[in-house]
Design a protein around this motif. Structure first.
Motif, PDB file in Angstrom:
ATOM      1  N   VAL A  86      37.551   3.415  -6.908  1.00 44.34           N
ATOM      2  CA  VAL A  86      37.769   4.181  -8.133  1.00 44.34           C
ATOM      3  C   VAL A  86      36.472   4.243  -8.930  1.00 44.34           C
ATOM      4  N   GLN A  87      36.173   5.432  -9.435  1.00 46.80           N
ATOM      5  CA  GLN A  87      34.998   5.606 -10.286  1.00 46.80           C
ATOM      6  C   GLN A  87      35.411   5.492 -11.751  1.00 46.80           C
ATOM      7  N   HIS A  88      34.470   5.054 -12.591  1.00 48.05           N
ATOM      8  CA  HIS A  88      34.747   4.924 -14.019  1.00 48.05           C
ATOM      9  C   HIS A  88      33.674   5.651 -14.808  1.00 48.05           C
ATOM     10  N   SER A  89      34.111   6.393 -15.819  1.00 46.14           N
ATOM     11  CA  SER A  89      33.160   7.174 -16.616  1.00 46.14           C
ATOM     12  C   SER A  89      32.283   6.286 -17.476  1.00 46.14           C
ATOM     13  N   ASN A  90      32.751   5.079 -17.757  1.00 45.72           N
ATOM     14  CA  ASN A  90      31.902   4.108 -18.449  1.00 45.72           C
ATOM     15  C   ASN A  90      32.298   2.709 -17.983  1.00 45.72           C
ATOM     16  N   SER A  91      31.477   1.756 -18.282  1.00 45.00           N
ATOM     17  CA  SER A  91      31.710   0.389 -17.808  1.00 45.00           C
ATOM     18  C   SER A  91      32.170  -0.521 -18.942  1.00 45.00           C
ATOM     19  N   GLU A  92      32.924   0.037 -19.877  1.00 42.98           N
ATOM     20  CA  GLU A  92      33.441  -0.758 -20.985  1.00 42.98           C
ATOM     21  C   GLU A  92      34.240  -1.946 -20.444  1.00 42.98           C
ATOM     22  N   GLU A  93      33.999  -3.093 -21.001  1.00 42.66           N
ATOM     23  CA  GLU A  93      34.599  -4.322 -20.495  1.00 42.66           C
ATOM     24  C   GLU A  93      36.121  -4.271 -20.520  1.00 42.66           C
ATOM     25  N   GLU A 110      45.238   5.399  -3.011  1.00 47.25           N
ATOM     26  CA  GLU A 110      45.917   5.216  -1.726  1.00 47.25           C
ATOM     27  C   GLU A 110      46.793   6.411  -1.343  1.00 47.25           C
ATOM     28  N   ILE A 111      47.082   7.297  -2.297  1.00 51.94           N
ATOM     29  CA  ILE A 111      47.923   8.460  -1.998  1.00 51.94           C
ATOM     30  C   ILE A 111      47.195   9.342  -0.985  1.00 51.94           C
ATOM     31  N   PRO A 112      47.837   9.729   0.109  1.00 50.00           N
ATOM     32  CA  PRO A 112      47.143  10.405   1.222  1.00 50.00           C
ATOM     33  C   PRO A 112      46.381  11.665   0.842  1.00 50.00           C
ATOM     34  N   PHE A 113      46.891  12.454  -0.104  1.00 52.11           N
ATOM     35  CA  PHE A 113      46.230  13.729  -0.405  1.00 52.11           C
ATOM     36  C   PHE A 113      45.185  13.622  -1.519  1.00 52.11           C
ATOM     37  N   VAL A 114      44.972  12.432  -2.066  1.00 52.85           N
ATOM     38  CA  VAL A 114      43.986  12.228  -3.134  1.00 52.85           C
ATOM     39  C   VAL A 114      42.673  11.750  -2.523  1.00 52.85           C
ATOM     40  N   SER A 115      41.567  12.438  -2.862  1.00 46.33           N
ATOM     41  CA  SER A 115      40.263  12.038  -2.309  1.00 46.33           C
ATOM     42  C   SER A 115      39.460  11.187  -3.284  1.00 46.33           C
ATOM     43  N   LYS A 116      39.599  11.439  -4.590  1.00 49.65           N
ATOM     44  CA  LYS A 116      38.827  10.705  -5.588  1.00 49.65           C
ATOM     45  C   LYS A 116      39.694  10.394  -6.801  1.00 49.65           C
ATOM     46  N   VAL A 117      39.420   9.253  -7.417  1.00 54.24           N
ATOM     47  CA  VAL A 117      40.067   8.863  -8.667  1.00 54.24           C
ATOM     48  C   VAL A 117      38.977   8.396  -9.623  1.00 54.24           C
ATOM     49  N   ARG A 118      38.992   8.960 -10.819  1.00 54.91           N
ATOM     50  CA  ARG A 118      37.975   8.599 -11.816  1.00 54.91           C
ATOM     51  C   ARG A 118      38.648   8.371 -13.163  1.00 54.91           C
ATOM     52  N   SER A 119      38.427   7.195 -13.753  1.00 55.19           N
ATOM     53  CA  SER A 119      38.937   6.967 -15.108  1.00 55.19           C
ATOM     54  C   SER A 119      38.009   7.677 -16.091  1.00 55.19           C
ATOM     55  N   HIS A 120      38.581   8.301 -17.110  1.00 59.76           N
ATOM     56  CA  HIS A 120      37.725   9.014 -18.065  1.00 59.76           C
ATOM     57  C   HIS A 120      38.108   8.742 -19.518  1.00 59.76           C
ATOM     58  N   ASN A 152      50.614   0.754 -21.363  1.00 61.15           N
ATOM     59  CA  ASN A 152      51.591  -0.222 -21.834  1.00 61.15           C
ATOM     60  C   ASN A 152      51.095  -0.748 -23.171  1.00 61.15           C
ATOM     61  N   ASP A 153      51.678  -1.845 -23.657  1.00 60.36           N
ATOM     62  CA  ASP A 153      51.268  -2.321 -24.979  1.00 60.36           C
ATOM     63  C   ASP A 153      49.858  -2.903 -24.996  1.00 60.36           C
ATOM     64  N   MET A 154      49.258  -3.081 -23.809  1.00 57.51           N
ATOM     65  CA  MET A 154      47.889  -3.604 -23.742  1.00 57.51           C
ATOM     66  C   MET A 154      46.839  -2.506 -23.843  1.00 57.51           C
ATOM     67  N   GLY A 155      47.198  -1.301 -23.390  1.00 60.35           N
ATOM     68  CA  GLY A 155      46.212  -0.238 -23.420  1.00 60.35           C
ATOM     69  C   GLY A 155      46.720   1.036 -22.776  1.00 60.35           C
ATOM     70  N   LEU A 156      45.925   2.090 -22.925  1.00 65.89           N
ATOM     71  CA  LEU A 156      46.231   3.396 -22.340  1.00 65.89           C
ATOM     72  C   LEU A 156      45.004   3.871 -21.579  1.00 65.89           C
ATOM     73  N   ILE A 157      45.202   4.263 -20.320  1.00 64.53           N
ATOM     74  CA  ILE A 157      44.085   4.703 -19.492  1.00 64.53           C
ATOM     75  C   ILE A 157      44.430   6.056 -18.867  1.00 64.53           C
ATOM     76  N   LYS A 158      43.409   6.902 -18.725  1.00 70.37           N
ATOM     77  CA  LYS A 158      43.602   8.219 -18.126  1.00 70.37           C
ATOM     78  C   LYS A 158      42.666   8.372 -16.931  1.00 70.37           C
ATOM     79  N   TYR A 159      43.192   8.997 -15.882  1.00 63.37           N
ATOM     80  CA  TYR A 159      42.426   9.204 -14.656  1.00 63.37           C
ATOM     81  C   TYR A 159      42.403  10.686 -14.298  1.00 63.37           C
ATOM     82  N   ILE A 160      41.319  11.096 -13.655  1.00 66.38           N
ATOM     83  CA  ILE A 160      41.243  12.408 -13.021  1.00 66.38           C
ATOM     84  C   ILE A 160      41.345  12.199 -11.516  1.00 66.38           C
ATOM     85  N   LEU A 161      42.292  12.891 -10.888  1.00 68.56           N
ATOM     86  CA  LEU A 161      42.495  12.798  -9.441  1.00 68.56           C
ATOM     87  C   LEU A 161      42.086  14.115  -8.799  1.00 68.56           C
TER      88      LEU A 161
END
Length: 376
Positions: free
Chosen positions: A280-287, A304-314, A342-351
């Motif tokens: 997985v790629q990340h748009s920044n390396s925030e801890e 791991e989804i068969p039709f997905v080639s790249k995943v990037r958090s943004h 969840n109550d710990m955080g919210l993350i968004k990905y581009i697939l």
């Protein structure tokens, strides 16, 4: 054997009782119940519901082993009165252990707009939900009682979800079992229109808002068919209010069920190992972002989804709320966006879904991932 009977109900019982014991007594639950207990189930005065149920059980011994009857009544005083009386008398007259009463909100002919826009839709949705909950092999619809349009929709829905329905003719002592019919359906159209129709689920839109909602629907023929699944109500100053029609709700139920039964047929082709990113790629390396991803591993599971080639958090926000959804982000780039939190955080990905062929496969992939997110 089918053990759950879903039955639409009318109010002819009250009219029959009024002619037999007088209108005042017919409006009393106790008096109506006492009178009904004196009648044989074949007596036409019992009304369409009891007559239809009696014929159904007699004529379909190899199909039915009834345990539960669910009564769908109108949102009227008479409808609720009939429902409560039937709820009591059906277990007395038939070998049925459970009767459930369901009032369909908005199904009141005194308010025609609400009846058409909400009542009939609510009936379709409730019938479909109960079939899903009980399981199709267990259910059969008795569509003898109720408004004519209600009876018609119940029979159409039976075909839509793949279960038989039964109808007793008023002029005959016999009825007819209607098997589910294989209905030709453009599931691709549903995939292309689904997001737009979902936007109309909770409240209708004015014309200007509907025009904005339809902007992503590029094909003119699709736009025409989308409008056919809606109904409009005139407002003051020439404006109009648009909502999903009962026919539109039937289309959604039928298409949604058909899609999930054949889901694999609509998925994009899998990518080759050479096309699949190693991590997985990340748009920044925030801890905090990296810690959140390391703890939950959502990005890795998406990769791991068969039709997905790249995943990037943004995107990442510390502290969030429960969320798990996916939608088409960029059609031309064949990208989906996933939001998970969840109550710990919210993350968004581009697939990236490089082999998706057109809008339909992108939307199908989005639905597949949205369902998968519920288990992560």
């Amino acid at each position: 054997m089918r053990d759950t009977i879903l039955m639409t109900c009318g109010t002819s019982l009250i009219g029959n009782a009024g002619r037999a014991i007088g209108k005042e007594l017919a409006s009393s639950p106790d008096s109506l119940l006492r009178w009904l207990r004196t009648l044989d189930v074949s007596d036409k005065s019992c009304g369409a519901e009891i007559n239809g149920l009696a014929c159904m059980i007699e004529e379909l011994p190899d199909t039915l082993d009834p345990i539960e009857v669910i009564l769908y009544v109108s949102d009227t005083d008479d409808g609720i009165l009939v429902g409560k009386v039937l709820e009591t008398v059906i277990p007395e007259k038939f070998d049925v252990s459970k009767v459930k009463l369901v009032r369909i909100e908005g199904l009141n002919p005194k308010h025609p707009d609400t009846f058409r826009r909400r009542g009939l839709r609510n009936l379709v949705m409730r019938l479909a939900d109960d079939v899903k909950q009980k399981g199709r092999p267990r259910c059969i619809i008795n569509a003898t009682g109720g408004f004519k349009v209600e009876v018609g929709l119940a029979q159409e829905l039976a075909s839509a979800v793949g279960i038989p329905s039964y109808y007793k003719f008023e002029f005959s002592s016999k009825g007819m079992l209607v098997p589910p019919m294989p209905v030709g359906l453009d599931i691709g159209l549903w995939l292309r229109l689904n997001k737009s129709m979902e936007s109309l689920e909770n409240e209708p839109l004015r014309k200007r808002d509907l025009d904005k909602l339809m902007e992503p629907i590029c094909d003119e023929h699709d736009r025409e068919r989308f409008l056919m699944l809606l109904e409009d109500v005139p407002l003051e100053k020439g404006d109009r209010l648009y909502d999903i029609s009962a026919l539109g709700e039937l289309f959604r139920v039928l298409a949604r069920n058909a899609f999930w039964e054949r889901e694999v047929d609509f998925m994009p082709p899998p990518v080759s190992p050479d096309e699949k990113a190693e991590k997985v790629q990340h748009s920044n390396s925030e801890e905090h972002l990296l810690h959140f991803e390391a703890r939950h591993g959502i990005g890795e599971k998406l990769l791991e989804i068969p039709f997905v080639s790249k995943v990037r958090s943004h995107y990442y926000k510390k502290s969030g709320w429960t969320m798990n959804r996916c939608h088409v982000k960029d059609r031309s780039e064949k990208e989906l966006e996933v939001e998970w939190g969840n109550d710990m955080g919210l993350i968004k990905y581009i697939l990236t879904v490089p082999k998706a062929r057109g809008e339909e496969q992108l939307q199908a992939a989005s639905l597949h991932i949205s369902e998968k997110l519920k288990t992560l």
